[in-house]
Design a protein around this motif. Structure first.
Motif, PDB file in Angstrom:
ATOM      1  N   ARG A  38       0.834  -1.201   0.000  1.00 55.68           N
ATOM      2  CA  ARG A  38       0.000   0.000   0.000  1.00 55.68           C
ATOM      3  C   ARG A  38       0.870   1.253   0.000  1.00 55.68           C
ATOM      4  O   ARG A  38       0.594   2.208  -0.734  1.00 55.68           O
ATOM      5  N   LYS A  39       1.962   1.195   0.806  1.00 52.18           N
ATOM      6  CA  LYS A  39       2.866   2.340   0.860  1.00 52.18           C
ATOM      7  C   LYS A  39       3.542   2.548  -0.488  1.00 52.18           C
ATOM      8  O   LYS A  39       3.660   3.690  -0.969  1.00 52.18           O
ATOM      9  N   ASP A  40       3.995   1.436  -1.127  1.00 50.86           N
ATOM     10  CA  ASP A  40       4.619   1.537  -2.448  1.00 50.86           C
ATOM     11  C   ASP A  40       3.637   2.076  -3.478  1.00 50.86           C
ATOM     12  O   ASP A  40       3.992   2.901  -4.324  1.00 50.86           O
ATOM     13  N   THR A  41       2.386   1.591  -3.380  1.00 49.06           N
ATOM     14  CA  THR A  41       1.355   2.061  -4.307  1.00 49.06           C
ATOM     15  C   THR A  41       1.098   3.554  -4.107  1.00 49.06           C
ATOM     16  O   THR A  41       0.996   4.314  -5.074  1.00 49.06           O
ATOM     17  N   GLU A  42       1.003   3.964  -2.824  1.00 45.44           N
ATOM     18  CA  GLU A  42       0.791   5.379  -2.530  1.00 45.44           C
ATOM     19  C   GLU A  42       1.977   6.223  -2.992  1.00 45.44           C
ATOM     20  O   GLU A  42       1.799   7.324  -3.525  1.00 45.44           O
ATOM     21  N   LEU A  43       3.215   5.660  -2.789  1.00 37.57           N
ATOM     22  CA  LEU A  43       4.408   6.385  -3.198  1.00 37.57           C
ATOM     23  C   LEU A  43       4.451   6.524  -4.718  1.00 37.57           C
ATOM     24  O   LEU A  43       4.767   7.603  -5.243  1.00 37.57           O
ATOM     25  N   ARG A  44       4.122   5.426  -5.439  1.00 34.63           N
ATOM     26  CA  ARG A  44       4.096   5.491  -6.898  1.00 34.63           C
ATOM     27  C   ARG A  44       3.048   6.483  -7.382  1.00 34.63           C
ATOM     28  O   ARG A  44       3.254   7.205  -8.360  1.00 34.63           O
ATOM     29  N   GLN A  45       1.906   6.519  -6.664  1.00 35.17           N
ATOM     30  CA  GLN A  45       0.856   7.455  -7.022  1.00 35.17           C
ATOM     31  C   GLN A  45       1.315   8.895  -6.781  1.00 35.17           C
ATOM     32  O   GLN A  45       1.043   9.795  -7.586  1.00 35.17           O
ATOM     33  N   GLN A  46       2.056   9.080  -5.674  1.00 31.08           N
ATOM     34  CA  GLN A  46       2.591  10.412  -5.388  1.00 31.08           C
ATOM     35  C   GLN A  46       3.580  10.832  -6.462  1.00 31.08           C
ATOM     36  O   GLN A  46       3.553  11.983  -6.932  1.00 31.08           O
ATOM     37  N   PHE A  47       4.475   9.911  -6.841  1.00 31.24           N
ATOM     38  CA  PHE A  47       5.429  10.200  -7.920  1.00 31.24           C
ATOM     39  C   PHE A  47       4.690  10.494  -9.220  1.00 31.24           C
ATOM     40  O   PHE A  47       5.062  11.406  -9.962  1.00 31.24           O
ATOM     41  N   GLU A 152      10.792   8.170  -9.034  1.00 32.43           N
ATOM     42  CA  GLU A 152      11.092   9.450  -8.399  1.00 32.43           C
ATOM     43  C   GLU A 152      11.298  10.562  -9.426  1.00 32.43           C
ATOM     44  O   GLU A 152      10.956  11.713  -9.191  1.00 32.43           O
ATOM     45  N   VAL A 153      11.900  10.201 -10.556  1.00 34.77           N
ATOM     46  CA  VAL A 153      12.013  11.141 -11.674  1.00 34.77           C
ATOM     47  C   VAL A 153      11.388  10.472 -12.899  1.00 34.77           C
ATOM     48  O   VAL A 153      11.437   9.256 -13.044  1.00 34.77           O
ATOM     49  N   PRO A 154      10.784  11.236 -13.796  1.00 30.66           N
ATOM     50  CA  PRO A 154      10.102  10.631 -14.950  1.00 30.66           C
ATOM     51  C   PRO A 154      11.087  10.026 -15.944  1.00 30.66           C
ATOM     52  O   PRO A 154      12.239  10.447 -16.045  1.00 30.66           O
ATOM     53  N   LEU A 155      10.600   9.024 -16.686  1.00 32.08           N
ATOM     54  CA  LEU A 155      11.389   8.342 -17.709  1.00 32.08           C
ATOM     55  C   LEU A 155      10.627   8.389 -19.030  1.00 32.08           C
ATOM     56  O   LEU A 155       9.405   8.242 -19.041  1.00 32.08           O
ATOM     57  N   LEU A 156      11.359   8.590 -20.127  1.00 32.01           N
ATOM     58  CA  LEU A 156      10.769   8.533 -21.460  1.00 32.01           C
ATOM     59  C   LEU A 156      11.424   7.399 -22.228  1.00 32.01           C
ATOM     60  O   LEU A 156      12.638   7.192 -22.136  1.00 32.01           O
ATOM     61  N   VAL A 157      10.634   6.659 -23.003  1.00 33.72           N
ATOM     62  CA  VAL A 157      11.122   5.494 -23.741  1.00 33.72           C
ATOM     63  C   VAL A 157      10.964   5.752 -25.237  1.00 33.72           C
ATOM     64  O   VAL A 157       9.862   6.005 -25.724  1.00 33.72           O
ATOM     65  N   TYR A 158      12.091   5.676 -25.982  1.00 32.25           N
ATOM     66  CA  TYR A 158      12.106   5.960 -27.414  1.00 32.25           C
ATOM     67  C   TYR A 158      12.568   4.732 -28.203  1.00 32.25           C
ATOM     68  O   TYR A 158      13.171   3.806 -27.659  1.00 32.25           O
TER      69      TYR A 158
END
Length: 410
Positions: A38-47, A152-158
């Protein structure tokens, strides 16, 4: 018997106690696991929210027709693809972050760009790049496959382009600078055509704002792929100018920006003119080793033209007796693109058309030269066999007629 019963009773108590302890331990472990998830899910949602996921979805839904399917990748998938962001997977590092080589579960190879930690200004640029690339469907624009916003920081995939950048080929040490004039002209045509598409034919007009050789990728066939749209902007059809923060790169940045603070499509035209000069000369846009008045490549070209010494700065690998006119024409186009006043510069679609016409001329000259050489061999061999050593005058005469016929046939 009483002792056996007593021992059995203690054994049962011990067994029950052990079972109860194990059940409690399993229960606690299960609860902790659920809480961690739940904490990981909340953290991912926060990110996801911090990285602009909600804003991105809202903008994509309201940005007009989309030409690309943007896939959302998971954090676990990105870690596996980059082998935990291993240093051996790094393709390059720059102001906008680090680019890794990634291998997805289906064994497809991709490029994954990771923003720099702590640089919140890049979040808007990443969102903007997804938004812009979702509107583009062009063979000479690097394809965005998706993004990951739950880290924590966004990633783009090309899509993965494996032959480096145009900058690498012209100035780097990883590739030998063996680009022929035909290669360079074709790359110029492809980039010009791409910018013309962005300005005039995309569903919403787009200004790139950071056109430079480092943002032009080359594939195995040396086909150009324009990349790095983090600084780009979608603009309304009736909006000719756009006020911006400082973007672009020194050496390529429109000089009008310093006076007006405005960028428009003519700013891309200026930057492209500098790229064309790099293709012609093989020299960097900005070089402090050159003379004070020639540190900027545009100034270098202008002074060379005024002093009639253009041949001194054209790359020796491309200049020859057959393409001198094409080189001069391409130089003229580059100088028109880099005029000080934006209103005096041509539009990208006009530049693309002129370079395309120049390609036709180059192809004709190449065919003409090849045809002439073959005729020289055939005609020369025939005359020598018929007249021996007295054929030189006749050979030159026939050669000239052949050339005149080809010139007339154009």
């Amino acid at each position: 018997m009483s002792c056996k019963r007593k021992d059995f009773g203690w054994a049962m108590i011990l067994l029950v106690t052990t079972i109860v302890f194990l059940v409690i331990l399993l229960g606690v472990s299960f609860i902790q696991h659920k809480l961690r998830r739940r904490k990981d899910t909340e953290l991912r949602q926060q990110f996801f929210e911090k990285n602009g996921g909600g804003m991105l979805i809202q903008r994509l839904s309201g940005a007009g027709p989309s030409n690309a399917d943007v896939k959302i990748f998971t954090e676990e998938g990105m870690k596996e693809a980059t082998n935990g962001y291993d240093e051996s997977r790094i393709l390059g590092q720059g102001g906008q972050g680090t680019v890794y080589k990634g291998i997805l579960l289906d064994n497809s190879v991709v490029a994954i760009k990771k923003a720099r930690l702590g640089d919140r200004s890049q979040v808007e640029q990443f969102i903007n790049e997804v938004l812009v690339l979702s509107q583009i469907n062009h063979r000479n624009v690097v394809k965005l496959l998706g993004c990951c916003l739950e880290t924590e920081v966004p990633l783009l995939v090309y899509e993965f382009i494996n032959s480096g950048t145009l900058f690498d080929h012209l100035h780097g040490s990883l590739f030998d600078s063996s680009l022929t004039w035909e290669h360079r002209l074709r790359i110029a045509v492809e980039v010009a055509g791409t910018l013309a598409y962005l300005h005039s034919s995309a569903s919403i007009p787009i200004i790139h704002r950071d056109v430079k050789t480092a943002n032009i990728l080359l594939d195995d066939n040396l086909t150009a792929k324009v990349a790095d749209f983090g600084a780009s902007r979608l603009i309304p059809m009736d909006q000719e100018q756009l006020t911006t923060m400082v973007q672009g790169t020194l050496g390529y940045l429109d000089p009008e920006y310093y006076n007006t603070g405005l960028l428009n499509e003519k700013s891309d035209v200026y930057s492209f003119g500098v790229v064309l000069m790099e293709l012609l000369s093989g020299q960097k846009a900005l070089c402090f080793e050159r003379l004070e008045t020639s540190k900027h490549l545009v100034s270098y070209f202008v002074s060379a033209m005024k002093e009639d010494r253009l041949h001194e700065i054209i790359d020796g690998q491309v200049l020859n007796e057959y393409n001198e006119k094409e080189i001069q024409e391409a130089t003229r186009i580059a100088l028109e693109c880099t005029r000080l006043m934006g209103e005096e510069r041509p539009k990208m679609k006009e530049v693309a058309a002129e370079l395309e016409a120049l390609t036709v001329k180059t192809t004709k000259h190449k065919w003409s030269n090849q045809y002439t050489e073959e005729n020289e061999q055939l005609i020369g061999g025939h005359i020598l066999s018929a007249q021996g050593d007295t054929s030189s005058t006749g050979y030159d005469s026939i050669k000239n007629v052949a050339i005149l016929d080809i010139e007339a046939g154009r």
